[in-house]
Design a protein around this motif. Structure first.
Motif, mmCIF file in Angstrom:
data_model
loop_
_atom_site.group_PDB
_atom_site.id
_atom_site.type_symbol
_atom_site.label_atom_id
_atom_site.label_comp_id
_atom_site.label_asym_id
_atom_site.label_seq_id
_atom_site.Cartn_x
_atom_site.Cartn_y
_atom_site.Cartn_z
ATOM 1 N N ARG A 247 1.113 -1.141 -0.208
ATOM 2 C CA ARG A 247 0.391 0.292 -0.300
ATOM 3 C C ARG A 247 0.929 1.287 -0.165
ATOM 4 N N PHE A 248 2.270 1.289 0.683
ATOM 5 C CA PHE A 248 2.462 2.251 1.146
ATOM 6 C C PHE A 248 4.005 2.625 -0.089
ATOM 7 N N LEU A 249 3.759 1.773 -0.864
ATOM 8 C CA LEU A 249 5.453 2.310 -2.273
ATOM 9 C C LEU A 249 6.816 3.053 -1.798
ATOM 10 N N PHE A 250 7.094 2.094 -0.572
ATOM 11 C CA PHE A 250 8.500 2.535 -0.491
ATOM 12 C C PHE A 250 9.517 2.509 -1.466
ATOM 13 N N SER A 251 10.070 3.643 -0.783
ATOM 14 C CA SER A 251 11.315 3.702 -2.222
ATOM 15 C C SER A 251 12.154 2.762 -1.314
ATOM 16 N N ARG A 252 13.366 2.118 -2.172
ATOM 17 C CA ARG A 252 14.251 1.318 -2.213
ATOM 18 C C ARG A 252 15.119 1.672 -1.058
ATOM 19 N N SER A 253 15.121 2.945 -0.756
ATOM 20 C CA SER A 253 16.466 3.092 0.498
ATOM 21 C C SER A 253 15.352 3.323 1.906
ATOM 22 N N GLN A 254 14.004 4.173 1.439
ATOM 23 C CA GLN A 254 13.482 3.174 2.738
ATOM 24 C C GLN A 254 13.231 1.617 2.886
ATOM 25 N N ARG A 255 13.614 0.909 2.123
ATOM 26 C CA ARG A 255 12.600 -0.382 2.627
ATOM 27 C C ARG A 255 14.076 -1.233 3.476
ATOM 28 N N VAL A 256 15.156 -0.674 2.732
ATOM 29 C CA VAL A 256 16.431 -0.586 3.336
ATOM 30 C C VAL A 256 16.421 -0.795 4.326
ATOM 31 N N LEU A 257 16.507 0.572 5.127
ATOM 32 C CA LEU A 257 15.815 0.830 6.309
ATOM 33 C C LEU A 257 15.087 0.795 7.314
ATOM 34 N N LEU A 258 13.880 0.012 7.025
ATOM 35 C CA LEU A 258 12.725 -0.960 7.353
ATOM 36 C C LEU A 258 13.415 -2.190 7.937
ATOM 37 N N ARG A 259 13.653 -3.015 6.294
ATOM 38 C CA ARG A 259 14.964 -4.304 7.471
ATOM 39 C C ARG A 259 15.304 -4.420 8.245
ATOM 40 N N HIS A 260 16.163 -3.251 8.139
ATOM 41 C CA HIS A 260 17.242 -3.138 9.342
ATOM 42 C C HIS A 260 16.520 -2.930 10.516
ATOM 43 N N ALA A 261 15.462 -2.090 10.351
ATOM 44 C CA ALA A 261 15.263 -1.802 11.450
ATOM 45 C C ALA A 261 14.289 -2.656 12.309
ATOM 46 N N LEU A 262 13.633 -3.855 11.560
ATOM 47 C CA LEU A 262 12.653 -4.727 11.647
ATOM 48 C C LEU A 262 14.292 -5.620 12.145
ATOM 49 N N SER A 263 15.110 -5.854 11.996
ATOM 50 C CA SER A 263 15.967 -7.049 12.603
ATOM 51 C C SER A 263 16.674 -6.543 14.061
ATOM 52 N N GLY A 264 16.320 -4.974 14.356
ATOM 53 C CA GLY A 264 16.935 -4.641 15.458
ATOM 54 C C GLY A 264 17.844 -3.241 16.285
ATOM 55 N N GLU A 265 17.831 -2.916 15.289
ATOM 56 C CA GLU A 265 18.864 -1.757 14.822
ATOM 57 C C GLU A 265 17.962 -0.698 15.128
ATOM 58 N N THR A 266 18.942 0.533 15.914
ATOM 59 C CA THR A 266 18.695 1.373 16.743
ATOM 60 C C THR A 266 18.929 2.561 15.678
ATOM 61 N N CYS A 267 18.695 3.794 15.564
ATOM 62 C CA CYS A 267 18.918 4.890 15.265
ATOM 63 C C CYS A 267 20.946 5.148 14.910
ATOM 64 N N GLU A 268 21.252 4.624 16.215
ATOM 65 C CA GLU A 268 22.661 4.386 15.533
ATOM 66 C C GLU A 268 23.130 4.024 14.783
ATOM 67 N N THR A 269 22.605 2.605 15.410
ATOM 68 C CA THR A 269 23.384 0.991 14.981
ATOM 69 C C THR A 269 22.902 1.302 12.959
ATOM 70 N N LEU A 270 22.024 2.262 12.577
ATOM 71 C CA LEU A 270 20.957 1.487 11.896
ATOM 72 C C LEU A 270 22.414 2.961 10.331
ATOM 73 N N ALA A 271 22.315 4.402 11.068
ATOM 74 C CA ALA A 271 23.950 4.687 10.400
ATOM 75 C C ALA A 271 24.817 4.210 10.556
ATOM 76 N N ALA A 272 25.249 3.386 11.021
ATOM 77 C CA ALA A 272 27.117 2.572 11.100
ATOM 78 C C ALA A 272 26.128 1.757 9.959
ATOM 79 N N SER A 273 25.282 0.587 10.008
ATOM 80 C CA SER A 273 25.367 -0.670 8.878
ATOM 81 C C SER A 273 24.630 0.454 7.466
ATOM 82 N N LEU A 274 23.896 1.063 6.997
ATOM 83 C CA LEU A 274 23.827 2.364 5.819
ATOM 84 C C LEU A 274 24.559 3.470 5.537
#
Length: 378
Positions: A247-274
């Motif tokens: 329904r939301f048609l997220f962009s690819r970069s948004q989907r990548v962030l959401l997949r990492h967030a679903l694995s439990g990453e916080t803002c700090e670890t998301l920044a490092a991972s991406l």
């Protein structure tokens, strides 16, 4: 003496299990290869040596998924007790597999990888097929470790592997499912799950003398189409064909962030991972929340009472959104409907598959790790 008696008592106990079904990553390839190797399939030395590289490349291109079961009661490095590798393949390969290809399709794919002629889709083709007519999926690599397990626990592992497969394919528009069970027990499990026999290879093995497995260990090709699944609903494999468009048609970069967030990453670890700044992470979250609010104004919680810190508001919105996404994985799967997926010609796709995972389609090196992460659109 007492220590030896204790050790002997532990050795006699049934192995403890604490099973989880999850998506596999490149870090799991070594354990999966060991399980696959225990099946004793007729790989050539060259094909076997190239197998880990091929799996790693297919994962990075979005052409394959690892669906595995881990036993958390085991030591780290030996926890994988069952896995299956799911490939997104072309229509032509499915037709050939059902009609004329010899058994052991994994060996065939390994040889095609060496020649640069793999009949698989990459992430862009997967995105377009997922938004269009649908995807062909085939399970042609697997492995398991049932030694030391009771019959009841073997059933638990198999049931968990089915859960891992459903988790891996949830959110994809599947139009045909093919699998390659080895042996009578695996075949019966697939038939009970709703699959139908496509080929049994009797004539092939009747005319072979070099490698002829015992009858109870012979491979078989089974499958199910979307039409068959809807005519005979209710089985676990038929459930793989249930699909709801995002329904939301997220962009690819948004989907990548959401997949990492679903694995439990916080803002700090998301920044490092991406490999991006924390400010960029927060900006992407803000864009995600805006998109969600535009489509479904009731999904996210209303504004928290005046005086609540901004971090609390963000955490609450994130919790609600991630809980929703866990039940709607189609929102984070590759999908070309938003018009933001790149388009590659078939010739360029073939050349792209032959390149190492660290290069882009234009031949230039990946500039940062987040560019490679975008390839994992699974």
């Amino acid at each position: 003496m007492f220590q030896r008696a204790t050790w002997e008592q532990r050795a006699k106990r049934p192995e403890e299990i604490n099973l989880i079904a999850r998506k596999g990553t490149a870090e799991d390839i070594a354990e999966c290869c060991a399980l696959h190797g225990s099946l004793g399939l007729p790989y050539t030395k060259r094909s076997w040596c190239i197998l880990p590289e091929m799996w790693r490349t297919l994962l990075s291109r979005g052409a394959m998924q690892l669906c595995l079961v881990a036993n958390r009661a085991r030591l780290v490095g030996s926890r994988t007790v069952s896995f299956s590798a799911v490939l997104f393949v072309t229509d032509e390969f499915c037709v050939e597999a059902r009609s004329k290809l010899p058994p052991y399709l994994g060996l065939k794919l390994t040889r095609q990888y060496l020649s640069g002629e793999l009949p698989v889709l990459n992430r862009e083709e997967v995105a377009r097929a997922n938004a269009g007519a649908g995807l062909n999926v085939i399970v042609c690599f697997e492995g398991w470790a049932h030694d030391g397990l009771s019959a009841e626990r073997v059933l638990a592992v198999r049931a968990k592997q089915g859960e891992a497969l459903r988790l891996g394919l949830s959110g994809y528009r599947v139009k045909e499912f093919l699998a390659y069970p080895l042996g009578e027990e695996a075949l019966q499990w697939m038939l009970n799950a709703g699959a139908r026999i496509r080929r049994h290879y009797s004539n092939y093995f009747r005319n072979r003398t070099v490698f002829r497995p015992v009858f109870s260990q012979r491979p078989c090709l089974v499958g199910l189409t979307k039409k068959e699944a809807f005519v005979h609903p209710g089985s676990s494999i038929a459930g793989l064909f249930i699909y709801t468009p995002p329904r939301f048609l997220f962009s690819r970069s948004q989907r990548v962030l959401l997949r990492h967030a679903l694995s439990g990453e916080t803002c700090e670890t998301l920044a490092a991972s991406l490999s991006v700044s924390r400010w960029t992470v927060k900006k992407r979250w803000h864009a995600i929340y805006e998109r969600v609010a535009d489509v479904d104004g009731e999904l996210l919680p209303p504004s928290i009472a005046y005086g609540a810190p901004a971090a609390s508001r963000g955490s609450e919105r994130r919790r609600h959104l991630l809980n929703y996404l866990r039940q709607h994985l189609e929102e984070i799967r590759p999908y070309a409907g938003s018009g933001n997926e790149p388009v590659l010609t078939p010739t360029k796709l073939k050349a792209d598959m032959r390149k190492p995972p660290g290069t882009q389609t234009n031949g230039s090196a990946v500039s940062k790790w987040s560019d490679l992460v975008d390839c994992h659109d699974i």
